[in-house]
Motif scaffolding. Structure first.
Motif, PDB file in Angstrom:
ATOM      1  N   VAL A 153       0.856  -1.188   0.000  1.00 43.45           N
ATOM      2  CA  VAL A 153       0.000   0.000   0.000  1.00 43.45           C
ATOM      3  C   VAL A 153       0.892   1.238   0.000  1.00 43.45           C
ATOM      4  CG1 VAL A 153      -1.596   1.398   1.386  1.00 43.45           C
ATOM      5  CG2 VAL A 153      -2.092  -1.009   1.002  1.00 43.45           C
ATOM      6  N   ARG A 154       0.628   2.130  -0.925  1.00 41.92           N
ATOM      7  CA  ARG A 154       1.364   3.396  -0.973  1.00 41.92           C
ATOM      8  C   ARG A 154       0.350   4.539  -0.877  1.00 41.92           C
ATOM      9  NH1 ARG A 154       6.614   2.707  -5.005  1.00 41.92           N
ATOM     10  NH2 ARG A 154       7.509   0.999  -3.794  1.00 41.92           N
ATOM     11  N   ALA A 155      -0.015   4.852   0.335  1.00 49.64           N
ATOM     12  CA  ALA A 155      -1.034   5.885   0.537  1.00 49.64           C
ATOM     13  C   ALA A 155      -0.656   6.799   1.681  1.00 49.64           C
ATOM     14  CB  ALA A 155      -2.387   5.233   0.812  1.00 49.64           C
ATOM     15  N   ASN A 206       3.659   7.990  -1.614  1.00 44.97           N
ATOM     16  CA  ASN A 206       2.223   8.224  -1.519  1.00 44.97           C
ATOM     17  C   ASN A 206       1.650   8.402  -2.911  1.00 44.97           C
ATOM     18  OD1 ASN A 206      -0.352   8.893  -0.957  1.00 44.97           O
ATOM     19  ND2 ASN A 206       0.122  10.616   0.398  1.00 44.97           N
ATOM     20  N   ASP A 207       0.938   7.389  -3.386  1.00 40.64           N
ATOM     21  CA  ASP A 207       0.380   7.474  -4.733  1.00 40.64           C
ATOM     22  C   ASP A 207      -1.118   7.751  -4.722  1.00 40.64           C
ATOM     23  OD1 ASP A 207       2.781   7.194  -6.076  1.00 40.64           O
ATOM     24  OD2 ASP A 207       2.730   5.010  -5.962  1.00 40.64           O
ATOM     25  N   LEU A 208      -1.654   8.113  -3.558  1.00 42.90           N
ATOM     26  CA  LEU A 208      -3.096   8.332  -3.438  1.00 42.90           C
ATOM     27  C   LEU A 208      -3.617   9.320  -4.484  1.00 42.90           C
ATOM     28  CD1 LEU A 208      -5.571   7.594  -1.734  1.00 42.90           C
ATOM     29  CD2 LEU A 208      -4.972   9.407  -0.154  1.00 42.90           C
ATOM     30  N   ARG A 226      -1.128   3.841 -14.327  1.00 41.64           N
ATOM     31  CA  ARG A 226      -0.227   2.866 -13.728  1.00 41.64           C
ATOM     32  C   ARG A 226      -0.118   2.893 -12.213  1.00 41.64           C
ATOM     33  NH1 ARG A 226       2.932   7.367 -14.977  1.00 41.64           N
ATOM     34  NH2 ARG A 226       4.712   7.675 -13.605  1.00 41.64           N
ATOM     35  N   HIS A 227      -0.841   3.771 -11.539  1.00 45.03           N
ATOM     36  CA  HIS A 227      -0.703   3.843 -10.084  1.00 45.03           C
ATOM     37  C   HIS A 227      -1.941   3.352  -9.346  1.00 45.03           C
ATOM     38  CE1 HIS A 227       2.618   6.805 -10.957  1.00 45.03           C
ATOM     39  NE2 HIS A 227       3.177   6.037 -10.046  1.00 45.03           N
ATOM     40  N   HIS A 228      -1.672   2.635  -8.267  1.00 37.89           N
ATOM     41  CA  HIS A 228      -2.727   2.196  -7.348  1.00 37.89           C
ATOM     42  C   HIS A 228      -2.305   2.552  -5.936  1.00 37.89           C
ATOM     43  CE1 HIS A 228      -3.948  -0.169 -10.776  1.00 37.89           C
ATOM     44  NE2 HIS A 228      -2.778  -0.756 -10.784  1.00 37.89           N
TER      45      HIS A 228
END
Ligand code: ATP
Ligand code: MG
Ligand code: MG
Ligand code: MG
Length: 470
Positions: free
Chosen positions: A68-70, A75-77, A85-87
């Motif tokens: 998770v990158r949030a 931080n890809d939120l 390409r980002h989640h």
């Protein structure tokens, strides 16, 4: 067409056949690193193995790691919904060598997998190396036979990885796929590299040094390898799509939610569909790993993700709470690879449903207030911080939800004003404690809380007490 589940299988089988131990994904809440909010890379569960503090019965491993990158460093939120390409939640496929093979074998293994097993065309591929890493440059020339202009030297920290201020570090090499000149974006290192044309699929980290202090770096006696490839990104390529959200890993969720609301999955609201699919995965996996919505720490990140998805469902016209109804579809898609998801299914559904029901009324009221304020302001400036704070304080709108709501209209929030309003409220709260007779303790407590957040602070203290390496 190869499915996402088959790609994961192929990856793990390939590395097992090459002497790697298949290791299960670790939970999203890291057990060995209190400074990290969520597991955000495959190497996290192996940190102590790389530093030599922990021994394992194998020298090579392969995983498909839940990430998770949030929040925090990665931080890809805010990218979700907008890039192909980002989640916030994704799977990172990785192979690892703990002091066993190094650069040459790592490049060979990666190149053979993508060109032989997966059959990617060499003409579509380019790589980056750290500008000083002649060794990696020469290996790409020799092993992959890539022409000079498709081995791009990068001088920034993008191509130099470090575990922290001290510890293992080293250059990295990233593999990019060119989706074609009909898509905006330039090659890595160019001014428009952030477009979606050249997509980074795999990052190979060559841990060859140890940073011992700010000015002392030595060679590691037995260098290591850490790699990460985004499953959704390689799936897009292998399924002939440009966009991760068009792969079977996400598309079924988009269709299920569109059907539940009764709208066209490809109509207007494309961004909302993507946000809902992504955030449903993130929320469900976080809940399965023991995170519950709350007002601080990890729980607040989860709450922000859930509420953001709810606003997008509302925008698509969902009249009934939506997210909890999509859980069976997700479990059907991913429950086999991640049994914890199936086990937690009732908990995930109930948690989502409760949060949806609790937030439903204030969400609608808050959105109305937002609309009124915007109308009053005319089409110019940023939303005043006071209004964003009222939305936060009275209606439970996380700041990023308000920002996300304004983004589509090209407007922002006065964040300084928001912070000032927040600080004023905290000062008020402090005053009202003054009569408790324990002012000194309370003051210390509030300060610590402001600095680190209550749950983080406790987590740190407990971990330390258990003698963990921090
Ligand atoms: P990008 O530059 O595209 O943001 P990154 O360099 O931040 O990617 P790494 O930290 O190198 O990513 O992670 C390893 C791999 O994980 C990437 O090469 C990519 O395939 C995948 N990945 C990283 N972030 C995401 C994300 N938010 N969603 C999906 N896949 C991701
Ligand atoms: Mg990134
Ligand atoms: Mg990158
Ligand atoms: Mg990278």
């Amino acid at each position: 067409m190869i499915s996402g589940n088959e790609i994961r299988r192929t990856f793990l089988d390939y590395f097992a056949a090459n002497g790697h131990e298949p290791v299960a994904s670790s939970p999203l809440v890291p057990h060995n690193d209190p400074t990290l909010m969520f597991t955000n890379a495959g190497m996290v569960q192996f940190k102590n193995v790389f530093t030599g503090v922990e021994q394992r019965p194998y020298k090579r491993a392969a995983t498909s790691q839940k990430c998770v990158r949030a929040g925090g460093k990665h931080n890809d939120l805010d990218n979700v919904g907008y890039t192909a390409r980002h989640h916030t939640f994704f799977e990172m496929l990785g192979n690892f060598s703990f002091g066993d093979y190094f650069k040459e074998r790592a490049i060979e293994l990666a190149w053979n997998l993508i060109t032989d097993e997966f059959g990617l065309s060499k003409d579509r591929l380019c790589v980056t190396v750290y500008h000083e890493d002649d060794e990696a440059h020469d290996l790409w020339r020799r092993i992959a036979g890539l022409p000079e202009e498709r081995i791009i030297r990068i001088a920034t920290s993008d191509n130099f990885w470090a575990m922290g201020d001290t510890g293992p570090c080293g250059p990295c090499s990233e593999i990019f796929y060119d989706h074609g000149d009909h898509i905006p974006g330039g090659p890595p290192g160019s001014p428009d590299e952030d477009g979606d044309r050249f997509v980074e699929i795999w990052n190979l980290v060559f841990m060859q040094y140890e940073q011992q202090s700010a000015d002392r770096r030595v060679d590691l006696p037995r260098p290591s390898i850490d790699t990460g490839m985004g499953l959704e990104r390689i799936a897009a390529i292998l399924q002939g799509k440009h966009d991760n959200y068009d792969t079977d890993l996400l598309r079924k969720l988009i269709e299920a939610s569109a059907e539940a609301i009764g709208v066209d999955p490809d109509g207007e609201g494309r961004i909302s569909h993507r946000v809902i699919a992504d955030h449903l995965r993130a929320s469900s996996f976080l809940i399965a790993d023991g995170v519950l919505p709350s007002n601080e720490g990890r729980g607040y990140v989860l709450r922000r993700i859930m509420r953001r998805a709810m606003r997008h469902a509302e925008m698509l016209g969902a009249e009934e709470p939506l997210l909890h109804r999509l859980v069976p579809t997700l479990v059907g898609m991913m429950g086999q690879a991640f049994p914890e998801l199936g086990r937690a299914e009732p908990l995930i559904r109930e948690t989502l449903k409760l949060e949806e029901n609790n937030f439903k009324r204030t969400l609608a009221r808050g959105l109305r207030l937002l609309e009124d304020e915007l109308e009053r302001l005319g089409d110019s400036a940023a939303l005043p911080g006071e209004v964003a704070f009222k939305l936060y304080d009275t209606y439970g709108f996380p700041l990023d939800l308000t920002q996300d709501a304004l983004r589509a209209r090209g407007r922002g929030v006065d964040v300084d004003g928001f912070n000032a309003a927040m600080a004023r409220q905290k000062a008020e709260a402090r005053k009202s404690w003054a009569g408790s007779g324990e002012q000194a303790t309370e003051a210390v407590w509030f300060d610590l809380r402001d600095q680190v957040g209550a749950s983080e602070f406790l987590g740190y203290a407990t971990e330390r007490a258990e003698g963990e390496v921090v």
